[in-house]
Scaffold this motif. Sequence first.
Motif, PDB file in Angstrom:
ATOM      1  N   ASN A 199       0.838  -1.205   0.000  1.00 24.51           N
ATOM      2  CA  ASN A 199       0.000   0.000   0.000  1.00 24.51           C
ATOM      3  C   ASN A 199       0.879   1.263   0.000  1.00 24.51           C
ATOM      4  O   ASN A 199       1.258   1.784   1.047  1.00 24.51           O
ATOM      5  CB  ASN A 199      -0.919  -0.035   1.224  1.00 24.51           C
ATOM      6  N   GLU A 200       1.191   1.747  -1.205  1.00 20.68           N
ATOM      7  CA  GLU A 200       2.129   2.884  -1.315  1.00 20.68           C
ATOM      8  C   GLU A 200       1.560   4.177  -0.744  1.00 20.68           C
ATOM      9  O   GLU A 200       2.283   5.003  -0.207  1.00 20.68           O
ATOM     10  CB  GLU A 200       2.539   3.082  -2.786  1.00 20.68           C
ATOM     11  N   LEU A 201       0.243   4.335  -0.854  1.00 22.01           N
ATOM     12  CA  LEU A 201      -0.408   5.539  -0.325  1.00 22.01           C
ATOM     13  C   LEU A 201      -0.248   5.627   1.189  1.00 22.01           C
ATOM     14  O   LEU A 201       0.095   6.671   1.735  1.00 22.01           O
ATOM     15  CB  LEU A 201      -1.902   5.522  -0.673  1.00 22.01           C
ATOM     16  N   THR A 212      12.070   5.659  -3.444  1.00 15.92           N
ATOM     17  CA  THR A 212      11.532   5.161  -4.715  1.00 15.92           C
ATOM     18  C   THR A 212      11.099   3.711  -4.518  1.00 15.92           C
ATOM     19  O   THR A 212      11.692   2.981  -3.720  1.00 15.92           O
ATOM     20  CB  THR A 212      12.599   5.192  -5.843  1.00 15.92           C
ATOM     21  N   GLY A 213      10.062   3.305  -5.221  1.00 18.23           N
ATOM     22  CA  GLY A 213       9.601   1.909  -5.148  1.00 18.23           C
ATOM     23  C   GLY A 213       8.892   1.604  -3.838  1.00 18.23           C
ATOM     24  O   GLY A 213       8.494   2.507  -3.089  1.00 18.23           O
ATOM     25  N   PHE A 244      20.183  -4.014   8.867  1.00 15.14           N
ATOM     26  CA  PHE A 244      20.997  -2.813   8.630  1.00 15.14           C
ATOM     27  C   PHE A 244      21.892  -2.945   7.394  1.00 15.14           C
ATOM     28  O   PHE A 244      22.823  -2.162   7.209  1.00 15.14           O
ATOM     29  CB  PHE A 244      21.814  -2.469   9.878  1.00 15.14           C
ATOM     30  N   ASP A 245      21.599  -3.939   6.546  1.00 17.12           N
ATOM     31  CA  ASP A 245      22.403  -4.125   5.328  1.00 17.12           C
ATOM     32  C   ASP A 245      21.690  -3.644   4.061  1.00 17.12           C
ATOM     33  O   ASP A 245      22.283  -3.627   2.996  1.00 17.12           O
ATOM     34  CB  ASP A 245      22.749  -5.618   5.125  1.00 17.12           C
ATOM     35  N   SER A 246      20.405  -3.286   4.191  1.00 14.13           N
ATOM     36  CA  SER A 246      19.650  -2.950   2.971  1.00 14.13           C
ATOM     37  C   SER A 246      19.955  -1.534   2.498  1.00 14.13           C
ATOM     38  O   SER A 246      20.549  -0.736   3.220  1.00 14.13           O
ATOM     39  CB  SER A 246      18.144  -3.080   3.238  1.00 14.13           C
ATOM     40  N   GLU A 247      19.473  -1.230   1.290  1.00 16.51           N
ATOM     41  CA  GLU A 247      19.715   0.106   0.717  1.00 16.51           C
ATOM     42  C   GLU A 247      18.938   1.186   1.472  1.00 16.51           C
ATOM     43  O   GLU A 247      19.240   2.368   1.364  1.00 16.51           O
ATOM     44  CB  GLU A 247      19.377   0.118  -0.787  1.00 16.51           C
TER      45      GLU A 247
END
Length: 327
Positions: A199-201, A212-213, A244-247
């Motif tokens: 649910n981006e909203l 983004t995304g 803590f490794d993600s972008e």
Amino acid sequence: MNTVETIFSVLDTSCAVLKKELDITYLEALVETGDNVFEGNVLQSNLPTSAIERLNREYQKLSEEQYKGEEMRKAFQLCLLKGMKEGVQANHEMTPDAVGLFTGYLFHKFLKDKQHITVLDPAVGTANLLTTVFNTAPKGTTMQGYGVEVDELLLRLAFVNANLQRLGIEFFHQDGLGALYIDPVDAVICDLPVGYYPNELRAAQYQLCADTGLSYTHHLLIEQSIKHTKEGGYVFFLIPNFLFDSEQAAKLHTFLKEHTYIQGLLQLPVSMFKNEKNAKSIFVLQKKGADAKAPKQAMLAELPSFSKVQAMESMVKQIEEWFQQNK
């Protein structure tokens, strides 16, 4: 037969009867039989007389058996594990028992000065973790809990689970990332569901939404949990080791620094997890507030296997020392 085995036998046998007669899954039958046990009556009026008599004979064994809440939790958990073998979705995975008990131990060490504790689990599942924390409360401590769950079957199981243990927990059938009409609590616990939030909203309303995304569900739930904790209150998360490794980790790090003090990070034994990629840690934070302060040094540890008694005793001793120095 010990008490847990007796309760499991009653629940399991009655589940088999209801599953067959009502043509439902084992987990759905567990909800039905749990309601029957709680109400002290067979509530399914459309059953043949022979089935009702069979169920009553089983339930009679429970009314003769005086059981503790923790015994019921363990028996109910065995039924859940059996039912989930029928074909389990990833979000139906249960928090392992040893992890729940250890989290309960830490929870009550951090909140030892409170005689009445309010606690929220925003992704409560079957409430195994939440009820374990209730059952590990020291004598004289009272608790009020809130559980939020979007999956209807899991929520019904959680409700029955808490009822049978006679625990004061209110449940809400909704997305844990929606608006929660729950007052801020003393503590939040959550075995964080890991993945992308569709649910981006709604995600856009959070500071930790992705630039983004799609955003990470687990990041948004961390923010939601901290928002619903009182100043100086604590949050206890089961987090993936790769958190803590993600972008998006830098944004999360900044958010945590702004709103919380990191109290501890305890890595669970990798051997507990079928796949090393799914390994988790217990992450403890304190929300900033007038009486909150950072520890001299955060509690950082790699936990030994829970079955290694001496190693665990040594670890608990180190944790107790940490509390003496920092709390």
